[in-house]
Structure formats: structure tokens, C-alpha cells
Enzyme design. Structure first.
Site, PDB file in Angstrom:
ATOM      1  N   LYS A   1      96.632  23.431  91.006  1.00  0.00           N
ATOM      2  CA  LYS A   1      96.014  24.230  89.694  1.00  0.00           C
ATOM      3  C   LYS A   1      94.897  25.367  90.017  1.00  0.00           C
ATOM      4  O   LYS A   1      93.861  24.981  90.352  1.00  0.00           O
ATOM      5  CB  LYS A   1      95.314  23.304  88.510  1.00  0.00           C
ATOM      6  CG  LYS A   1      95.231  24.000  87.337  1.00  0.00           C
ATOM      7  CD  LYS A   1      94.243  23.287  86.510  1.00  0.00           C
ATOM      8  CE  LYS A   1      92.893  24.100  86.932  1.00  0.00           C
ATOM      9  NZ  LYS A   1      92.829  25.511  86.528  1.00  0.00           N
TER      10      LYS A   1
ATOM     11  N   THR B   1      79.757  22.084  91.144  1.00  0.00           N
ATOM     12  CA  THR B   1      79.191  20.972  91.248  1.00  0.00           C
ATOM     13  C   THR B   1      79.280  20.150  89.750  1.00  0.00           C
ATOM     14  O   THR B   1      79.943  18.923  90.211  1.00  0.00           O
ATOM     15  CB  THR B   1      77.870  21.033  91.737  1.00  0.00           C
ATOM     16  OG1 THR B   1      77.677  21.675  92.837  1.00  0.00           O
ATOM     17  CG2 THR B   1      77.217  19.450  91.934  1.00  0.00           C
TER      18      THR B   1
ATOM     19  N   VAL C   1      81.580  20.269  87.510  1.00  0.00           N
ATOM     20  CA  VAL C   1      83.252  19.942  87.338  1.00  0.00           C
ATOM     21  C   VAL C   1      83.715  18.793  88.493  1.00  0.00           C
ATOM     22  O   VAL C   1      84.434  18.015  88.133  1.00  0.00           O
ATOM     23  CB  VAL C   1      84.183  21.126  87.556  1.00  0.00           C
ATOM     24  CG1 VAL C   1      85.600  20.759  87.782  1.00  0.00           C
ATOM     25  CG2 VAL C   1      83.786  22.164  86.396  1.00  0.00           C
TER      26      VAL C   1
ATOM     27  N   GLU D   1      84.401  20.999  97.808  1.00  0.00           N
ATOM     28  CA  GLU D   1      83.307  21.963  98.491  1.00  0.00           C
ATOM     29  C   GLU D   1      82.540  22.478  97.163  1.00  0.00           C
ATOM     30  O   GLU D   1      83.572  23.125  96.416  1.00  0.00           O
ATOM     31  CB  GLU D   1      84.041  22.805  99.293  1.00  0.00           C
ATOM     32  CG  GLU D   1      84.431  22.164 100.646  1.00  0.00           C
ATOM     33  CD  GLU D   1      83.253  21.284 101.325  1.00  0.00           C
ATOM     34  OE1 GLU D   1      82.241  21.618 101.116  1.00  0.00           O
ATOM     35  OE2 GLU D   1      83.568  20.358 102.010  1.00  0.00           O
TER      36      GLU D   1
ATOM     37  N   CYS E   1      80.211  31.329  97.392  1.00  0.00           N
ATOM     38  CA  CYS E   1      79.398  29.935  97.382  1.00  0.00           C
ATOM     39  C   CYS E   1      78.223  30.162  98.134  1.00  0.00           C
ATOM     40  O   CYS E   1      77.083  29.449  98.161  1.00  0.00           O
ATOM     41  CB  CYS E   1      80.336  28.721  97.577  1.00  0.00           C
ATOM     42  SG  CYS E   1      81.180  28.947  98.962  1.00  0.00           S
TER      43      CYS E   1
HETATM   44  P1  NAD Z   1      84.673  25.970  88.388  1.00  0.00           P
HETATM   45  O1  NAD Z   1      84.285  24.685  88.647  1.00  0.00           O
HETATM   46  O2  NAD Z   1      84.711  26.710  87.153  1.00  0.00           O
HETATM   47  O3  NAD Z   1      86.522  25.966  88.410  1.00  0.00           O
HETATM   48  C1  NAD Z   1      86.972  25.598  89.824  1.00  0.00           C
HETATM   49  C2  NAD Z   1      88.394  24.953  89.317  1.00  0.00           C
HETATM   50  O4  NAD Z   1      88.163  23.659  88.560  1.00  0.00           O
HETATM   51  C3  NAD Z   1      89.315  25.880  88.389  1.00  0.00           C
HETATM   52  O5  NAD Z   1      90.684  25.824  88.752  1.00  0.00           O
HETATM   53  C4  NAD Z   1      89.046  25.181  87.043  1.00  0.00           C
HETATM   54  O6  NAD Z   1      90.064  25.688  86.209  1.00  0.00           O
HETATM   55  C5  NAD Z   1      89.044  23.978  87.547  1.00  0.00           C
HETATM   56  N1  NAD Z   1      88.323  23.058  86.409  1.00  0.00           N
HETATM   57  C6  NAD Z   1      87.437  23.260  85.685  1.00  0.00           C
HETATM   58  N2  NAD Z   1      87.218  22.227  84.887  1.00  0.00           N
HETATM   59  C7  NAD Z   1      87.928  21.482  84.898  1.00  0.00           C
HETATM   60  C8  NAD Z   1      88.293  19.837  84.744  1.00  0.00           C
HETATM   61  N3  NAD Z   1      87.541  19.249  83.651  1.00  0.00           N
HETATM   62  N4  NAD Z   1      89.501  19.161  85.309  1.00  0.00           N
HETATM   63  C9  NAD Z   1      90.315  19.833  86.321  1.00  0.00           C
HETATM   64  N5  NAD Z   1      90.001  21.044  86.628  1.00  0.00           N
HETATM   65  C10 NAD Z   1      88.881  21.741  86.222  1.00  0.00           C
HETATM   66  O7  NAD Z   1      84.501  27.232  89.476  1.00  0.00           O
HETATM   67  P2  NAD Z   1      84.666  28.466  89.640  1.00  0.00           P
HETATM   68  O8  NAD Z   1      84.037  29.276  88.626  1.00  0.00           O
HETATM   69  O9  NAD Z   1      86.133  28.965  89.637  1.00  0.00           O
HETATM   70  O10 NAD Z   1      84.183  28.838  91.142  1.00  0.00           O
HETATM   71  C11 NAD Z   1      82.901  29.163  91.434  1.00  0.00           C
HETATM   72  C12 NAD Z   1      82.065  27.807  91.955  1.00  0.00           C
HETATM   73  O11 NAD Z   1      82.711  27.414  93.106  1.00  0.00           O
HETATM   74  C13 NAD Z   1      80.767  27.942  92.284  1.00  0.00           C
HETATM   75  O12 NAD Z   1      80.078  26.863  91.798  1.00  0.00           O
HETATM   76  C14 NAD Z   1      80.595  27.951  93.975  1.00  0.00           C
HETATM   77  O13 NAD Z   1      79.660  27.733  94.513  1.00  0.00           O
HETATM   78  C15 NAD Z   1      81.765  27.038  94.006  1.00  0.00           C
HETATM   79  N6  NAD Z   1      82.622  27.436  95.337  1.00  0.00           N
HETATM   80  C16 NAD Z   1      82.338  26.445  96.550  1.00  0.00           C
HETATM   81  C17 NAD Z   1      82.765  26.742  97.703  1.00  0.00           C
HETATM   82  C18 NAD Z   1      82.421  25.887  98.701  1.00  0.00           C
HETATM   83  O14 NAD Z   1      83.193  26.103 100.007  1.00  0.00           O
HETATM   84  N7  NAD Z   1      81.500  25.112  98.694  1.00  0.00           N
HETATM   85  C19 NAD Z   1      83.791  27.807  97.835  1.00  0.00           C
HETATM   86  C20 NAD Z   1      83.917  28.738  96.739  1.00  0.00           C
HETATM   87  C21 NAD Z   1      83.412  28.445  95.559  1.00  0.00           C
END
Ligand code: NAD
Length: 542
Positions: free
Chosen positions: A213, A268, A270, A294, A328
Site C-alpha cells: 500500500k 511515528t 501511524v 522506520e 526523514c
Molecule cells: P504517513 O505516516 O502519513 O504515511 C505512511 C504510510 O502509512 C502511507 O502509505 C499512509 O497511507 C499509511 N497509513 C496512514 N495511516 C494508516 C493506517 N491507519 N493504517 C495503515 N496505513 C496507514 O507518512 P508520510 O507522510 O507518507 O511520510 C513522512 C513520514 O515518514 C515522516 O514522519 C518521515 O520522518 C517518515 N519517514 C521515515 C523514514 C525512515 O527511514 N526513518 C524514511 C522516510 C520517511
């Protein structure tokens, strides 16, 4: 059948193309960007088993830098599509899990070569259009990092398989690295095309079947990834792409008895929610699911009084503002020694004043738009908050304009409060907050850095004084999973700096390394006795 012990070609990091004026890659990418921008709006299906599934719920795909332009639509599904994807994955499992590693690895090595070659400009242009990256940010993500993930993972997987137990006389002990029993779930973020591809691909490489997804805002480049996977030979049902609301998908996946692993990258909050849901459903599962996540960061830069001020200013600018701070790993809080602050400030503000902001179609632009309305509003609210506070001052940027695209100026907040809100919380945008510390309080400042945020993803320390570097290295041991000495905290390279953080930043399973791949196999130990004993008596039974 593999009649031989084969060696995966030794991986070498994919060279980053320059896109300098006059280069052939620049011309090719500009042509591809224009072609994709002007083509008729596309209709992106879900990929479930061998079917391309379309629904009546069409969601638009628009570039962040031009929200009025519709590139196409993707088809939104519901719970029935999640169930269908799980069924398709489970049907494909037996054959795929039993397939030889050489065959599986070849498919993903072919995908890497396709990206390095004929798909390079297409995946880069799709990433520029979908996620608003400039040509260089798209190149280091969608091409180079992804190619590296695919090539290095095949090599690391081979190394894992080579780890075998001792055998004793008359016995051959073997370890088999089996795929997890059931299906796995990849949930990926918007910000890296490479991560979106790697999360499902690395699990599939290890023999797993996947329901994937992606983030809605990454769909335009996700469909190019599916095109590549299919051309490379990923069989139907091995990676199933669904575009469904996260909670709807989670509700079906996490209640399924065959759910065996979550590979997540995103925020974090989510991730914590997903982990809790998995915990609540534990008794439903046939096996304990693997959970890898991550997540967020509040990444730091510390500059000691001995630091090279030009390197600090450059590290801050690139580390905080490339891809609009939406990495990130992006630096978002900095601690600068007061004796070097005037020089750092001078260069930082001068350099910032030269940055051009706009569409990635203009290769002169360093800054582009942030991903979407939600993100724009969130970043703007932090900037508006800072404007009203007495213990801070906005010394650069601060402007936001969403008339054409979601543009936020690179913004620097100077605060006298080291626990100021923007020093603590992840904003995920082009906002850097700086706290200037007394040069005599380096040790105290390191304690502040370590204790200010819940995250521990990346951080960098600049100093010429080796004692200061060593002191910081020790004091910040648990403050970052990726720690940089005299460098910005972004730009980890697969095979060189395995990536991931602990504390609130994730399970630290280091994407792009054997550590991560190990999570996607379940070892089976086989002991074979060549000539079994035929008499129960031991020698002491004389
Ligand atoms: P997000 O948490 O909003 O979404 C990530 C994924 O989770 C998306 O596909 C989203 O649709 C899905 N999602 C959201 N709610 C859900 C639920 N209740 N059930 C199942 N899936 C769900 O993050 P984003 O805005 O896409 O990305 C940015 C975030 O990702 C930032 O916090 C960033 O720090 C983090 N990030 C971390 C790394 C790392 O390696 N540590 C790398 C890239 C991004």
C-alpha cells in the site's frame, strides 16, 4: 534447478549523473518530463494477482508545484480489494517461496538494470511530477538509491544464505532461510520512490509474497515501479499494489490469520498505531508477525567552536532544505557555538538568498513545493506559531504561497529557548530552528541534544578539535542511528551507511543491509545423520 554455487555480481554504487547543462541525461530527462506532463491523463489501476483493477472512485494525481494540473487518476479500492490482494498473494506463495534464490535475485537485478537504463528518465520524471523533486533529488532517490537497494540486497541475501552451522562427524547440519509463512504487508511513505519500491521488493526477494500500500501522493511514480517490476519478471500475485485508505487496509490485513510481517516506513504516530493493532490481534495469527518500522526524526546539527564555519553553513543549507526538508533525515534543529555563529549566519543567510524556488521543470530551481495541502497547512501553522512567540525570531524565509503549488520558503527560526516547540517536534518541511549556545557549555549542550526530542534518527557534529568530536560521539551514542562527523545528516548511501534510527524513530533494522533482510526470513535448522545409530545402548551400558 541450480547446478552450481553461483555468485551474485559484486554490487557497486550506481554513479550519480550530473544533469549539468549540455549533458545528454539532462536533455533526455527534460524531454521525458515534458512528455509525461503533456500526455493524456492516465488511469492507474490496482495490481491484484494478474488483474489490473479499476473502480468508479477515481482520485486525481496532481504535481505539488501545480495543484491545478491533473496528471491522471488512480482507482481507489475498499476492503474487498484488500481481501482480493491477500488471496492473490497467498495463491502465489507456494511457487514463489519454492523458487530458487538465483531466479528471484535475477528478477530484481534485472529491475535494477532496467532502471539504470531505459527507465531512468521515466522514473526520475515521474518522481519530479509526483513528489516535486528537482532532477538531482529524483536521480539520487528514484534511480541511484533504488538501483543500489536492488543490487546490494541480492548480494546481502546471498551472504545470509552462506551462514551455515558447524557439522560434526557423521552429521550434516544445514540452515534454510525460508520465507515467512503467510503474506507480508508493505506500507510506504510519499517521500522516497526508492523506499516505496524497496519495502515490497526486499521482502519478495527473500521469497515472501506482498500486499503493498503506497502513499496516495506517490501513486504516479508507484505505477512506473509496477511497470518495471512486471517487465523484470515479478510473477503475478507476488507484489500486489492496492490503493486503499490506510485504516481500511489495516482492518483487513491485521485481522488475517496468515499475516506474517509488516514493513513500514512513515510517521511515528501511524507506526505506533499499527503495532498496537497487531498486538491486539495477536491471538489470531498462525505465526508471530515480524514488525519493521522506520519512522520520524528530529535530526540535529551541532557545531563546536572549532568547526569550519563554511562547512557548517553548507551542511545546514543542504541538510535542512534539499527536497524542502521532507527527508526523514533532514536537519531541523541546530546548536551553534556562539563564537562561530556570526560567520555561520552570514554565509547561511547569504546562500539562502540565492536559492531559487519553483517548479522542478526549471532545472535552476533548488527549492520546489511541499507534497500536499495537508503538509503545507501543517508547516505554515508552525511558522505562524513562531511569528507570535517572544523567545524566537524568523531570520530567513517565513513566506508560504499555495496559489499555484504548495510553496514554503526555506525558513530559519532563531530561538533563545532550546526546548522551543520547533526544536522538539517533527515538522517535515523546510524549517530549521537554531539555538546558539555559549562556547563554554559544549558538554551541557550535548546533553540537551540527547534529551530534547523523542526521536533518534540522524545527527551531525562539526568540529576540527578531535577531543570535541570524540566527546560528542560518546555523548550522543543513542541520539542517532546514523551519526555524521563533519557532514550533514542526510544522504545515506546503500552499502555505505545502512540507514535507520531507534527510540521514536523506528526499529532500526537498517534498510539496505543484511540486518533488514534477516527480518524477512524464518530460519529452519536441518540436522541430517548420515548413518543413524541402530542400538539404544551408550558405551557406559557395558
Ligand atoms: P504517513 O505516516 O502519513 O504515511 C505512511 C504510510 O502509512 C502511507 O502509505 C499512509 O497511507 C499509511 N497509513 C496512514 N495511516 C494508516 C493506517 N491507519 N493504517 C495503515 N496505513 C496507514 O507518512 P508520510 O507522510 O507518507 O511520510 C513522512 C513520514 O515518514 C515522516 O514522519 C518521515 O520522518 C517518515 N519517514 C521515515 C523514514 C525512515 O527511514 N526513518 C524514511 C522516510 C520517511
Amino acid at each position: 534447478m541450480a547446478h552450481g554455487t553461483f555468485q551474485v555480481p559484486f554490487p557497486v554504487n550506481e554513479p550519480v549523473l550530473s544533469y549539468a547543462p549540455g549533458s545528454s541525461e539532462r536533455e533526455e530527462l527534460q524531454e521525458m518530463y515534458n512528455k509525461m506532463y503533456h500526455q493524456n491523463p492516465i488511469d492507474v489501476p490496482m495490481y491484484i494477482g494478474g488483474d489490473m483493477v479499476r473502480t468508479s472512485d477515481k482520485r486525481p494525481m496532481t504535481p505539488p508545484h501545480e495543484h491545478g494540473k491533473v496528471l491522471g487518476h488512480f482507482n481507489y479500492g475498499d476492503a474487498s480489494h484488500v481481501t482480493a490482494a491477500i488471496d492473490a498473494a497467498l495463491s502465489a506463495r507456494k511457487k514463489w517461496a519454492a523458487f530458487s534464490f538465483v531466479e528471484r535475485a535475477t528478477i530484481f537485478l534485472k529491475a535494477a538494470d532496467l532502471i539504470a537504463g531505459k527507465y531512468r528518465s521515466k522514473i526520475n520524471a515521474a518522481t519530479m511530477l509526483a513528489q516535486g523533486k528537482n532532477c538531482f533529488q529524483a536521480e539520487i532517490d528514484a534511480s541511484c538509491e533504488l538501483i543500489d537497494f536492488l543490487r546490494f540486497n541480492a548480494y546481502f541475501a546471498q551472504e545470509i544464505q552462506a551462514v551455515q552451522p558447524e557439522s560434526s562427524e557423521g552429521i550434516w547440519n544445514r540452515t534454510e532461510y525460508r520465507a515467512l509463512e503467510g503474506f507480508t504487508f508493505a506500507v510506504t511513505p510519499f517521500n522516497f520512490t526508492a523506499i516505496a519500491a524497496n519495502l515490497p521488493a526486499c521482502m519478495a526477494l527473500m521469497g515472501n509474497v506482498v500486499v503493498w500500500k503506497p502513499a496516495d501522493s506517490q501513486m504516479y511514480s508507484a505505477q512506473v515501479l509496477m511497470e518495471i517490476f512486471r517487465e523484470a519478471g515479478v510473477p503475478d500475485g507476488v507484489i500486489n499494489l492496492i490503493t486503499v485508505d490506510g485504516p481500511v487496509a489495516g482492518d483487513v490485513v491485521f485481522k488475517h490469520p496468515d499475516f506474517s510481517g509488516l514493513h513500514f516506513t512513515g510517521s511515528t504516530a501511524v507506526f505506533r498505531h499499527l503495532w498496537k493493532t497487531i498486538g491486539e490481534n495477536l491471538e489470531h495469527y498462525k505465526t508471530y508477525p515480524r514488525i519493521v518500522g522506520e519512522t520520524g526524526g528530529k535530526d540535529f546539527v551541532v557545531a563546536h567552536s572549532s568547526a569550519n564555519t563554511k562547512a557548517v553553513a553548507t551542511g545546514l543549507l543542504r541538510g535542512s532544505f534539499e527536497f524542502q526538508g521532507q527527508k526523514c533525515s533532514a536537519a531541523s534543529r541546530a546548536y551553534i557555538s556562539d563564537d562561530i555563529w556570526p560567520a555561520v549566519k552570514d554565509q547561511l543567510l547569504t546562500d539562502l538568498s540565492t536559492l531559487k524556488m519553483g517548479s522542478p521543470a526549471d532545472f535552476g530551481n533548488f527549492i520546489n513545493a511541499v507534497i500536499d495541502r495537508k503538509s503545507f497547512d501543517k508547516i505554515k501553522s508552525y511558522i505562524e506559531f513562531a511569528k507570535t512567540q517572544e523567545d524566537c525570531e524568523i531570520i530567513a524565509g517565513g513566506g508560504c504561497d499555495d496559489s499555484v503549488g504548495y510553496f514554503v520558503e526555506p525558513t530559519v527560526i532563531l530561538t533563545s529557548n532550546p526546548k522551543f516547540r520547533t526544536m522538539v517536534e517533527e515538522i517535515f518541511g523546510p524549517v530549521l530552528t537554531i539555538y546558539v549556545f555559549p562556547s563554554s557549555e559544549f558538554a551541557e549542550t550535548l546533553k540537551l541534544v540527547d534529551s530534547t526530542s523523542e526521536y533518534a534518527l540522524t545527527g551531525g557534529v562539526f568540529a576540527q578539535d578531535r577531543y570535541a568530536l570524540a566527546q560528542a560521539n560518546e555523548a550522543l551514542e543513542n541520539a542517532a542511528g546514523n551519526f555524521y562527523l563533519n557532514d550533514k545528516p542526510t544522504g545515506a548511501v546503500v552499502g555505505q551507511q545502512p540507514f535507520g534510527g531507534a527510540r521514536g524513530s523506528g526499529t532500526n533494522d537498517k534498510a539496505g543491509s543484511a540486518l533488514n533482510l534477516l527480518r524477512w526470513v524464518s530460519a529452519r535448522t536441518v540436522k541430517e545423520t548420515l548413518v543413524p545409530v541402530e542400538n539404544y545402548r551408550y558405551p557406559f551400558h557395558s
